[in-house]
Design a protein around this motif. Structure first.
Motif, PDB file in Angstrom:
ATOM      1  N   VAL A  63      -5.344   3.620  10.699  1.00  0.00           N
ATOM      2  CA  VAL A  63      -6.598   2.135   9.482  1.00  0.00           C
ATOM      3  C   VAL A  63      -7.136   1.474  10.340  1.00  0.00           C
ATOM      4  CG1 VAL A  63      -5.224   0.043   8.267  1.00  0.00           C
ATOM      5  CG2 VAL A  63      -3.827   2.299   8.347  1.00  0.00           C
ATOM      6  N   GLY A 108      -3.072  -0.635   1.755  1.00  0.00           N
ATOM      7  CA  GLY A 108      -3.501   1.214   0.809  1.00  0.00           C
ATOM      8  C   GLY A 108      -4.737   1.110  -0.131  1.00  0.00           C
ATOM      9  N   LYS A 109      -4.537   0.020  -1.303  1.00  0.00           N
ATOM     10  CA  LYS A 109      -5.318   0.173  -1.932  1.00  0.00           C
ATOM     11  C   LYS A 109      -7.012  -0.256  -1.446  1.00  0.00           C
ATOM     12  CE  LYS A 109      -6.067  -3.372  -4.654  1.00  0.00           C
ATOM     13  NZ  LYS A 109      -7.655  -4.565  -3.656  1.00  0.00           N
ATOM     14  N   SER A 150      -1.232   1.556  -7.358  1.00  0.00           N
ATOM     15  CA  SER A 150      -1.296   1.170  -6.194  1.00  0.00           C
ATOM     16  C   SER A 150       0.339   0.208  -5.978  1.00  0.00           C
ATOM     17  CB  SER A 150      -1.597   0.337  -4.992  1.00  0.00           C
ATOM     18  OG  SER A 150      -1.537   1.083  -3.347  1.00  0.00           O
ATOM     19  N   LEU A 152       3.835  -1.341  -2.642  1.00  0.00           N
ATOM     20  CA  LEU A 152       4.907  -0.774  -2.158  1.00  0.00           C
ATOM     21  C   LEU A 152       5.950  -1.088  -2.549  1.00  0.00           C
ATOM     22  CD1 LEU A 152       3.212   0.378   0.537  1.00  0.00           C
ATOM     23  CD2 LEU A 152       1.868  -0.219  -0.644  1.00  0.00           C
ATOM     24  N   GLY A 182       1.097   4.854  -3.548  1.00  0.00           N
ATOM     25  CA  GLY A 182       2.146   3.542  -2.509  1.00  0.00           C
ATOM     26  C   GLY A 182       3.231   3.941  -1.404  1.00  0.00           C
ATOM     27  N   ASP A 201      -1.704   9.504   0.505  1.00  0.00           N
ATOM     28  CA  ASP A 201      -2.718   9.347   1.422  1.00  0.00           C
ATOM     29  C   ASP A 201      -4.614   8.829   0.387  1.00  0.00           C
ATOM     30  OD1 ASP A 201      -4.789  10.542   2.484  1.00  0.00           O
ATOM     31  OD2 ASP A 201      -2.671  11.743   2.669  1.00  0.00           O
ATOM     32  N   ALA A 202      -5.155   7.943   1.040  1.00  0.00           N
ATOM     33  CA  ALA A 202      -6.311   7.361   0.852  1.00  0.00           C
ATOM     34  C   ALA A 202      -7.192   8.663   0.260  1.00  0.00           C
ATOM     35  CB  ALA A 202      -7.275   6.187   1.543  1.00  0.00           C
TER      36      ALA A 202
END
Ligand code: B1M
Length: 214
Positions: A63, A108-109, A150, A152, A182, A201-202
């Motif tokens: 990250v 994450g967003k 998204s 979580l 998410g 995943d992104a």
């Protein structure tokens, strides 16, 4: 035709290393040297972000590296924007993104957003804890082709379903592709609630979203 390959590669490297200050200077230098803005965007910035996305997906970077690369991308984009507008280079499409009602997690967003922008998609970020009606209104008015939701928390993932149901009730479900993701979200859940796509995943989210515009 002039060969700008080295300059483009250098900019891509600076992006991957997250050198925000240096990349702004390098982009300006490239523009001054006559490198087309569209090439800087596609062959240096988006290419660099795709490399980072791939490494992130394979667990080769984490990250923090993605965040600093994304910051460099933003810095480079700021420098490039006037030239892009002048050259008439338009984004491939527009997307909306948010974290759903009741959910404050945004890391994450934000990563998904940065990856989408890195793939040439204009993103309108509606933020966190986003009210379902606000999302429906944004779909109506924004002209976005893709909506990214998204969640979580196991307690908030149902809000993704609420959004899809609200889009149906508003008669605009078919006007937008809905992507969900998410940590607690699965392909099975996405299928169950009638989402158009799920990614874990992104980087994959950006790939799938980009494909919707092809
Ligand atoms: Co919270 N939290 N948290 N938290 N938090 C989790 C999610 C939790 C798993 C921790 C735990 O208990 N082990 C747990 C959820 C349990 C559950 O529901 N099953 C939890 C809880 C319980 C809570 C609170 C309820 C705690 C409390 O107050 N009692 C509370 C809820 C607040 C609320 O939202 N209403 C809360 C609060 C917080 C903080 C504010 C302290 C902080 C958030 C800060 C912020 O986001 N600005 C926080 C954090 C940091 C976490 C953890 C530690 C890390 C989340 C994160 O950012 N991960 C998390 C535990 C964990 O995951 N290890 C946890 C990194 C991020 C890059 O990953 O967001 O999963 P992620 O995104 C990934 C993918 O999921 C995907 O791409 C990203 C990268 O590839 N992805 C998508 C995400 N969205 C996508 C959309 C897509 C596609 C892919 O398409 C549209």
């Amino acid at each position: 035709m002039a060969d700008y390959t080295k300059q483009l590669n250098d900019i891509s490297e600076l992006l991957q290393k997250g050198k925000a200050k240096d990349i702004a200077l390098a982009v300006q230098q490239a523009l001054d040297d006559g490198v087309p803005a569209g090439d800087i965007l596609e062959k240096a910035l988006i290419a660099g972000m795709s490399i980072i996305g791939g490494k992130f997906k394979r667990g080769e970077v984490f990250v923090p590296e993605v965040l600093i690369a994304a910051r460099a991308m933003n810095k480079a984009s700021e420098t490039l924007k006037p030239a892009l507008i002048e050259a008439g280079v338009t984004p491939v499409g527009k997307a909306l993104i948010c974290t759903v009602k009741g959910d404050l997690h945004d890391i994450g967003k934000n990563l998904v957003k940065m990856m989408l922008e890195g793939r040439g998609i204009e993103v309108n970020d509606l933020g966190v804890d986003c009210d379902t009606q606000k999302i429906v209104d944004a779909v109506k008015t924004s002209g976005a082709g893709v909506l990214c939701l998204s969640a979580l928390l196991t307690t908030t993932m149902m809000a993704q379903k609420d959004v899809i149901d609200a889009l149906k009730n508003a008669g605009i479900r078919e006007s937008v592709k809905v992507m969900v993701g998410g940590a607690p979200v699965t392909q099975g859940f996405a299928d169950e609630i009638g989402a158009d796509a799920y990614t874990s995943d992104a980087a994959s989210a950006a790939e799938v979203c980009r494909a919707f515009y092809n």
